[in-house]
Write a protein that holds these residues in place. Structure first.
Motif, PDB file in Angstrom:
ATOM      1  N   ILE A  97       0.913  -1.223  -0.056  1.00  0.00           N
ATOM      2  CA  ILE A  97      -0.034   0.085  -0.081  1.00  0.00           C
ATOM      3  C   ILE A  97       0.738   1.302  -0.156  1.00  0.00           C
ATOM      4  N   ARG A  98       2.075   1.187   0.816  1.00  0.00           N
ATOM      5  CA  ARG A  98       2.764   2.286   0.805  1.00  0.00           C
ATOM      6  C   ARG A  98       3.395   2.484  -0.747  1.00  0.00           C
ATOM      7  N   GLU A  99       4.054   1.373  -1.132  1.00  0.00           N
ATOM      8  CA  GLU A  99       4.403   1.690  -2.591  1.00  0.00           C
ATOM      9  C   GLU A  99       3.224   2.305  -3.700  1.00  0.00           C
ATOM     10  N   ASN A 100       2.089   2.116  -3.256  1.00  0.00           N
ATOM     11  CA  ASN A 100       0.925   2.363  -4.258  1.00  0.00           C
ATOM     12  C   ASN A 100       0.261   3.370  -3.617  1.00  0.00           C
ATOM     13  N   ALA A 101       0.701   4.264  -2.615  1.00  0.00           N
ATOM     14  CA  ALA A 101       0.125   5.211  -1.777  1.00  0.00           C
ATOM     15  C   ALA A 101      -0.835   6.281  -2.420  1.00  0.00           C
ATOM     16  N   GLU A 102      -0.500   6.838  -3.568  1.00  0.00           N
ATOM     17  CA  GLU A 102      -1.331   7.864  -4.297  1.00  0.00           C
ATOM     18  C   GLU A 102      -2.536   7.440  -4.657  1.00  0.00           C
ATOM     19  N   ILE A 103      -2.436   6.227  -5.370  1.00  0.00           N
ATOM     20  CA  ILE A 103      -3.860   5.770  -5.650  1.00  0.00           C
ATOM     21  C   ILE A 103      -4.634   4.982  -4.500  1.00  0.00           C
ATOM     22  N   CYS A 104      -3.821   4.469  -3.672  1.00  0.00           N
ATOM     23  CA  CYS A 104      -4.689   4.034  -2.378  1.00  0.00           C
ATOM     24  C   CYS A 104      -5.344   5.179  -1.706  1.00  0.00           C
ATOM     25  N   ARG A 105      -4.599   6.053  -1.257  1.00  0.00           N
ATOM     26  CA  ARG A 105      -4.982   7.309  -0.665  1.00  0.00           C
ATOM     27  C   ARG A 105      -6.500   7.651  -1.347  1.00  0.00           C
ATOM     28  N   VAL A 106      -6.488   7.809  -2.687  1.00  0.00           N
ATOM     29  CA  VAL A 106      -7.665   8.169  -3.781  1.00  0.00           C
ATOM     30  C   VAL A 106      -8.900   7.197  -3.486  1.00  0.00           C
ATOM     31  N   LEU A 107      -8.503   5.846  -3.573  1.00  0.00           N
ATOM     32  CA  LEU A 107      -9.434   4.843  -3.763  1.00  0.00           C
ATOM     33  C   LEU A 107     -10.214   4.574  -2.067  1.00  0.00           C
ATOM     34  N   LEU A 108      -9.312   4.922  -1.234  1.00  0.00           N
ATOM     35  CA  LEU A 108      -9.815   4.606   0.076  1.00  0.00           C
ATOM     36  C   LEU A 108     -10.348   5.664   0.721  1.00  0.00           C
ATOM     37  N   SER A 109     -10.562   6.866   0.193  1.00  0.00           N
ATOM     38  CA  SER A 109     -10.876   8.255   0.647  1.00  0.00           C
ATOM     39  C   SER A 109     -12.570   8.251   0.634  1.00  0.00           C
ATOM     40  N   ASP A 110     -12.814   9.108   1.390  1.00  0.00           N
ATOM     41  CA  ASP A 110     -14.445   9.127   1.388  1.00  0.00           C
ATOM     42  C   ASP A 110     -15.176   9.286  -0.032  1.00  0.00           C
ATOM     43  N   ARG A 159      -6.357   4.099   6.130  1.00  0.00           N
ATOM     44  CA  ARG A 159      -6.661   5.322   5.655  1.00  0.00           C
ATOM     45  C   ARG A 159      -5.986   6.485   6.535  1.00  0.00           C
ATOM     46  N   LYS A 160      -5.838   6.455   7.818  1.00  0.00           N
ATOM     47  CA  LYS A 160      -5.488   7.414   8.608  1.00  0.00           C
ATOM     48  C   LYS A 160      -4.047   7.359   8.482  1.00  0.00           C
ATOM     49  N   TRP A 161      -3.260   6.250   8.308  1.00  0.00           N
ATOM     50  CA  TRP A 161      -1.783   6.300   8.058  1.00  0.00           C
ATOM     51  C   TRP A 161      -1.490   6.992   6.866  1.00  0.00           C
ATOM     52  N   LEU A 162      -2.130   6.781   5.737  1.00  0.00           N
ATOM     53  CA  LEU A 162      -1.960   7.208   4.423  1.00  0.00           C
ATOM     54  C   LEU A 162      -2.275   8.639   4.427  1.00  0.00           C
ATOM     55  N   ASP A 163      -3.161   9.355   5.065  1.00  0.00           N
ATOM     56  CA  ASP A 163      -3.593  10.609   5.433  1.00  0.00           C
ATOM     57  C   ASP A 163      -2.421  11.505   5.700  1.00  0.00           C
ATOM     58  N   GLU A 164      -2.011  10.585   6.917  1.00  0.00           N
ATOM     59  CA  GLU A 164      -0.883  11.223   7.876  1.00  0.00           C
ATOM     60  C   GLU A 164       0.443  11.154   7.293  1.00  0.00           C
ATOM     61  N   GLY A 165       0.565  10.783   5.990  1.00  0.00           N
ATOM     62  CA  GLY A 165       1.871  10.890   5.329  1.00  0.00           C
ATOM     63  C   GLY A 165       2.760   9.672   5.505  1.00  0.00           C
ATOM     64  N   MET A 166       2.169   8.765   6.231  1.00  0.00           N
ATOM     65  CA  MET A 166       2.761   7.204   6.313  1.00  0.00           C
ATOM     66  C   MET A 166       4.178   7.538   7.122  1.00  0.00           C
ATOM     67  N   ALA A 167       3.984   8.338   8.096  1.00  0.00           N
ATOM     68  CA  ALA A 167       5.145   8.535   8.928  1.00  0.00           C
ATOM     69  C   ALA A 167       5.686   7.209  10.015  1.00  0.00           C
ATOM     70  N   LYS A 168       4.816   6.557  10.229  1.00  0.00           N
ATOM     71  CA  LYS A 168       5.004   5.234  11.046  1.00  0.00           C
ATOM     72  C   LYS A 168       5.462   4.195  10.165  1.00  0.00           C
ATOM     73  N   PRO A 169       6.284   3.354  10.453  1.00  0.00           N
ATOM     74  CA  PRO A 169       6.773   2.158   9.457  1.00  0.00           C
ATOM     75  C   PRO A 169       5.632   1.286   9.399  1.00  0.00           C
ATOM     76  N   ALA A 170       5.802   0.478   8.193  1.00  0.00           N
ATOM     77  CA  ALA A 170       4.865  -0.342   7.812  1.00  0.00           C
ATOM     78  C   ALA A 170       4.301  -1.503   9.192  1.00  0.00           C
TER      79      ALA A 170
END
Length: 188
Positions: A97-110, A159-170
Motif C-alpha cells: 500500500i505504501r508503494e501505491n500510496a497515491e492511488i490507495c489514498r484516493v481509492l480509500l478516501s471518502d 486510511r489514517k496512516w496514508l492521510d498522515e503521510g505514512m510517518a510510521k513504519p509499515a
C-alpha cells in the motif's frame, strides 16, 4: 529487441495514463472525468488511450484489479495457511500500500470507489471465517460480524496512516492492526 522496447513504451504509456487518472480523481469522481482530460494530462492522444482502455471507468477498474491482485498475492501465505505470521503478512500488505500510496489514498478516501473498498475488505474473509469457525466453534454469523469489524477498522487505520503521510513504519501499522484485531476477537 524491438519487442522489449515496445513493451517498455506500452508500460510507460499505461503508467502515465494511470497517473493522470489518479491526479484527476483527487479533484472529482470518475463519473465526471473525461477521456480528453486524461489524455491532455498524460500527453497522449485519444487513440492511444482507447488502445488500452474503453473509458475512464474501465481504466479505474483496471487499476483496482491490479491493486487487489497485489494485495491478494501478499496475503496468499495467510490465505492458504502456509504462514501463521499474520503480522509479517500484514506488513507485506501495508508495504505494498505504501508503494501505491497515491492511488490507495484516493481509492480509500471518502470520495473513493466503495466497490474497491469492499473488495479489499473481502480479500481474506473466507479464509478467516473458516479459521475462526474451526478453532473457536460457534456461529459463523457472529464471526462474520467480527471479521467485518476488524476489516473495516483495518481499512480505517490504513486510511489514517496514508492521510498522515505514512510517518510510521509499515511494521508498526501491521502490529497495531494485529493488536486491535486480537482485542476484538477476545470479546467473542
Amino acid at each position: 529487441m524491438s519487442g522489449k522496447k515496445q513493451d517498455a513504451r506500452v508500460r510507460y504509456t499505461k503508467m502515465v495514463i494511470r497517473q493522470s487518472l489518479v491526479e484527476l480523481l483527487r479533484k472529482k469522481p470518475v463519473a465526471k472525468i473525461t477521456v480528453t482530460e486524461i489524455c491532455e494530462l498524460a500527453g497522449i492522444n485519444r487513440a492511444t488511450f482507447y488502445a488500452h482502455y474503453s473509458d475512464p471507468t474501465d481504466l479505474l477498474h483496471s487499476l483496482e484489479n491490479d491493486l487487489i491482485e497485489g494485495i491478494t498475492v501478499r496475503a496468499q501465505p495467510a490465505l492458504t495457511g502456509e504462514n501463521g505470521d499474520i503480522t509479517g503478512t500484514l506488513c507485506g500488505i501495508v508495504e505494498y500500500i505504501r508503494e501505491n500510496a497515491e492511488i490507495c489514498r484516493v481509492l480509500l478516501s471518502d470520495t473513493g470507489d466503495t466497490n474497491f473498498q469492499n473488495q479489499v475488505v473481502h480479500v481474506m474473509e473466507r479464509r478467516y471465517l473458516d479459521f475462526w469457525r474451526s478453532s473457536r466453534g460457534g456461529g459463523e454469523e457472529d464471526f462474520a460480524y467480527v471479521y467485518t469489524f476488524i476489516a473495516l477498522g483495518s481499512v480505517g487505520v490504513i486510511r489514517k496512516w496514508l492521510d498522515e503521510g505514512m510517518a510510521k513504519p509499515a511494521a508498526e501499522i501491521a502490529g497495531l492492526i494485529v493488536r486491535l484485531s486480537a482485542a476484538g476477537l477476545m470479546t467473542r
